[in-house]
Scaffold this active site. Structure first.
Site, PDB file in Angstrom:
ATOM      1  N   GLU A  38      -6.835  -2.739   2.820  1.00  0.00           N
ATOM      2  CA  GLU A  38      -6.112  -3.690   3.662  1.00  0.00           C
ATOM      3  C   GLU A  38      -6.063  -5.086   3.033  1.00  0.00           C
ATOM      4  O   GLU A  38      -7.115  -5.666   2.719  1.00  0.00           O
ATOM      5  CB  GLU A  38      -6.761  -3.731   5.052  1.00  0.00           C
ATOM      6  CG  GLU A  38      -6.137  -4.718   6.030  1.00  0.00           C
ATOM      7  CD  GLU A  38      -4.661  -4.470   6.297  1.00  0.00           C
ATOM      8  OE1 GLU A  38      -4.269  -3.310   6.511  1.00  0.00           O
ATOM      9  OE2 GLU A  38      -3.895  -5.451   6.278  1.00  0.00           O
ATOM     10  N   THR A  80       1.385  -2.292   6.391  1.00  0.00           N
ATOM     11  CA  THR A  80       0.594  -1.108   6.019  1.00  0.00           C
ATOM     12  C   THR A  80       1.434   0.168   6.072  1.00  0.00           C
ATOM     13  O   THR A  80       1.374   1.003   5.168  1.00  0.00           O
ATOM     14  CB  THR A  80      -0.597  -0.893   6.982  1.00  0.00           C
ATOM     15  OG1 THR A  80      -1.286  -2.116   7.154  1.00  0.00           O
ATOM     16  CG2 THR A  80      -1.551   0.162   6.457  1.00  0.00           C
ATOM     17  N   HIS A 195      -8.400  -7.584   7.428  1.00  0.00           N
ATOM     18  CA  HIS A 195      -7.093  -7.873   8.026  1.00  0.00           C
ATOM     19  C   HIS A 195      -7.085  -9.317   8.497  1.00  0.00           C
ATOM     20  O   HIS A 195      -8.097  -9.803   8.999  1.00  0.00           O
ATOM     21  CB  HIS A 195      -6.857  -6.920   9.207  1.00  0.00           C
ATOM     22  CG  HIS A 195      -5.437  -6.898   9.685  1.00  0.00           C
ATOM     23  ND1 HIS A 195      -4.863  -7.946  10.369  1.00  0.00           N
ATOM     24  CD2 HIS A 195      -4.478  -5.943   9.569  1.00  0.00           C
ATOM     25  CE1 HIS A 195      -3.609  -7.637  10.652  1.00  0.00           C
ATOM     26  NE2 HIS A 195      -3.343  -6.435  10.178  1.00  0.00           N
ATOM     27  N   ASP A 254      -2.591  -2.726   0.105  1.00  0.00           N
ATOM     28  CA  ASP A 254      -1.390  -2.297   0.847  1.00  0.00           C
ATOM     29  C   ASP A 254      -0.293  -3.361   0.855  1.00  0.00           C
ATOM     30  O   ASP A 254       0.889  -3.030   0.917  1.00  0.00           O
ATOM     31  CB  ASP A 254      -1.731  -1.805   2.268  1.00  0.00           C
ATOM     32  CG  ASP A 254      -2.276  -2.883   3.186  1.00  0.00           C
ATOM     33  OD1 ASP A 254      -2.702  -3.951   2.691  1.00  0.00           O
ATOM     34  OD2 ASP A 254      -2.310  -2.639   4.405  1.00  0.00           O
ATOM     35  N   HIS A 255      -0.686  -4.627   0.775  1.00  0.00           N
ATOM     36  CA  HIS A 255       0.281  -5.745   0.743  1.00  0.00           C
ATOM     37  C   HIS A 255      -0.503  -7.028   0.554  1.00  0.00           C
ATOM     38  O   HIS A 255      -1.732  -6.999   0.529  1.00  0.00           O
ATOM     39  CB  HIS A 255       1.128  -5.790   2.027  1.00  0.00           C
ATOM     40  CG  HIS A 255       0.301  -5.708   3.274  1.00  0.00           C
ATOM     41  ND1 HIS A 255      -0.504  -6.732   3.709  1.00  0.00           N
ATOM     42  CD2 HIS A 255       0.099  -4.686   4.140  1.00  0.00           C
ATOM     43  CE1 HIS A 255      -1.130  -6.366   4.803  1.00  0.00           C
ATOM     44  NE2 HIS A 255      -0.803  -5.111   5.093  1.00  0.00           N
TER      45      HIS A 255
HETATM   46  C1  GP9 Z   1      -2.761  -1.125  11.813  1.00  0.00           C
HETATM   47  C2  GP9 Z   1      -3.211  -1.407  10.420  1.00  0.00           C
HETATM   48  C3  GP9 Z   1      -2.886  -2.812   9.990  1.00  0.00           C
HETATM   49  O1  GP9 Z   1      -3.024   0.196  12.191  1.00  0.00           O
HETATM   50  O2  GP9 Z   1      -2.664  -0.461   9.575  1.00  0.00           O
HETATM   51  O3  GP9 Z   1      -1.543  -2.993   9.925  1.00  0.00           O
HETATM   52  P1  GP9 Z   1      -0.807  -4.242   9.245  1.00  0.00           P
HETATM   53  O4  GP9 Z   1      -0.831  -5.366  10.237  1.00  0.00           O
HETATM   54  O5  GP9 Z   1      -1.536  -4.607   7.997  1.00  0.00           O
HETATM   55  O6  GP9 Z   1       0.560  -3.733   8.972  1.00  0.00           O
HETATM   56 MN    MN Z   2      -2.070  -3.817   6.172  1.00  0.00          MN
END
Ligand code: GP9
Ligand code: MN
Length: 405
Positions: A38, A80, A195, A254-255
């Protein structure tokens, strides 16, 4: 519409690069573990705070893995989930919304489904509600057999922070399911602790926060450090379970993690001015591929690419047929690979140029160039996104003709 699909297949054939035959089937029949890190940026792997590495475990892992340090974040608003979509389809996400929300029912040629045909059991672990991002609807269509979502985890005040279950108990609680699983499996772990807004409990600080005017920037580094520790735990548990030697691991950011609104403070931490060129460079996310038995060939690979290139690379490593899929990416290990990434905002990176917001830069030096130097890259980028969007908006995979690939 059938003609549109023919045009797209033609475009993909023109841009097609043969995968690396030396790597074909190197991971055939192995378990596959995909870890979505994340909000982990490449930048984080390169930093220290008071002399302490931010990602000591990942840095160690890189030593006996293939590490790609020029991968770009190609996610759109679906964050994500957009990246999950790319990793499993090698199609671009959309310019608006999350594909998982807007187009859950389109035809696809996804990786997990191809693995099912080879006898794989495909699962996702993620400690969030099953309906979030419509995952419960989309996962079966991607070919996942089972989703270990929120209901499978014991979440308490003590073991959670921010968005929910902390990554370390998340790994601990996932492992019994892994140990019970039939092999080979394709298991995706979506981490969560790192996150935005990067909250941690005091006991989970393994390094100090940074010291800038932005609490987001400051907290980001210890939060990444915590996720790094959770990944170490995952690897340790795999070793203890006797699964490590027969598992290929793919780890990716993921980003991006730090939004541009915090770039003044991030710039002060990195001790550089963040101009549009640096802004694009900060969109890099790490990609690590660890293949048992290939530790000696470990390498840091500087080719420019992005999330959409992960699936073609895996298809080759797993010994699957490239022809059964419509993929916009290409094998990251290919000999003749073209360095290329288009971001969802239209920015394009090649080995020569960085094109962003009508500005053109030299890829190496960051010096500004005449816009004309970027025209070819910009047009290629536009084509890629246009064709991929056409497939999704028109559900064109219905007309995919394998014979023509
Ligand atoms: C939510 C998690 C985070 O289930 O995958 O999502 P994001 O905010 O990074 O898209
Ligand atoms: Mn994410």
């Amino acid at each position: 519409e059938r003609e549109d699909m023919d045009n797209i297949q033609e475009h993909l054939q023109e841009t097609h690069v043969d995968p690396n035959a030396d790597f074909f089937a190197k991971a055939e029949d192995m378990n596959v573990v995909v870890v979505s890190l994340e909000s982990v940026e490449t930048m984080a792997l390169e930093q220290t705070i008071n002399g302490q590495e931010v990602t000591p475990f990942l840095n160690e892992l890189i030593e006996d893995s293939f590490y790609f340090n020029n991968m770009y974040d190609q996610a759109g608003q679906g964050k994500t989930s957009d990246t999950e979509f790319m990793v499993n389809n090698s199609l671009y996400p959309l310019g608006r919304g999350a594909v998982f929300h807007t187009h859950p029912e389109i035809e696809m040629t996804p990786l997990p489904r191809a693995l099912s045909e080879e006898g794989y059991y495909n699962v996702v672990f993620h400690a969030n509600s099953e309906t979030f991002y419509n995952r419960n609807e989309v996962y079966p269509r991607l070919g996942y057999d089972y989703y270990f979502g929120l209901d499978y985890f014991d979440v308490t005040d003590e073991n959670s922070v921010g968005w929910g279950l902390k990554d370390m108990p998340f790994i601990e609680q996932s492992m019994p399911h892994i140990e019970d699983m039939e092999q080979p499996f394709y298991a995706t772990f979506l981490t969560l602790t790192n996150h935005f807004p990067y909250e941690l409990d005091p006991e989970d600080y393994f390094i100090d926060p940074a010291e800038t005017e932005s609490d987001i920037v400051n907290r980001y580094f210890p939060a990444v450090r915590y996720t790094d520790e959770a990944v170490r735990l995952l690897f340790n548990r795999f070793e203890e379970a006797g699964l490590y030697e027969n598992t290929m691991f793919i780890l990716y950011g993921d980003h991006y993690g730090i939004a541009e609104s915090h770039y003044e403070e991030l710039g002060s931490f990195l001790d550089k001015e963040i101009d549009p060129y640096e802004t694009v460079k900060l969109d890099r996310v790490p990609l690590i591929i660890h293949i048992p038995g290939m530790e000696e060939e470990a390498e840091t690979i500087e080719t420019v690419g992005g999330h959409i290139d992960i699936m073609p690379t895996l298809v080759n490593l797993l010994g699957l047929s490239q022809d059964k899929h419509i993929m916009f990416g290409s094998d990251l290990l290919a000999e003749e690979r073209e360095d290329f990434a288009v971001l969802r905002n239209g920015s394009v990176v090649t080995d020569e140029v960085v094109y962003t917001g009508e500005l053109c830069y030299d890829a190496e030096s960051g010096e500004e160039l005449e816009l004309g130097e970027c025209v070819e890259a910009a047009e290629r980028g536009e084509d890629e996104l246009y064709y991929s969007d056409q497939i999704i908006y028109g559900d064109l995979m219905r007309f995919f003709n394998e014979e023509e690939m």
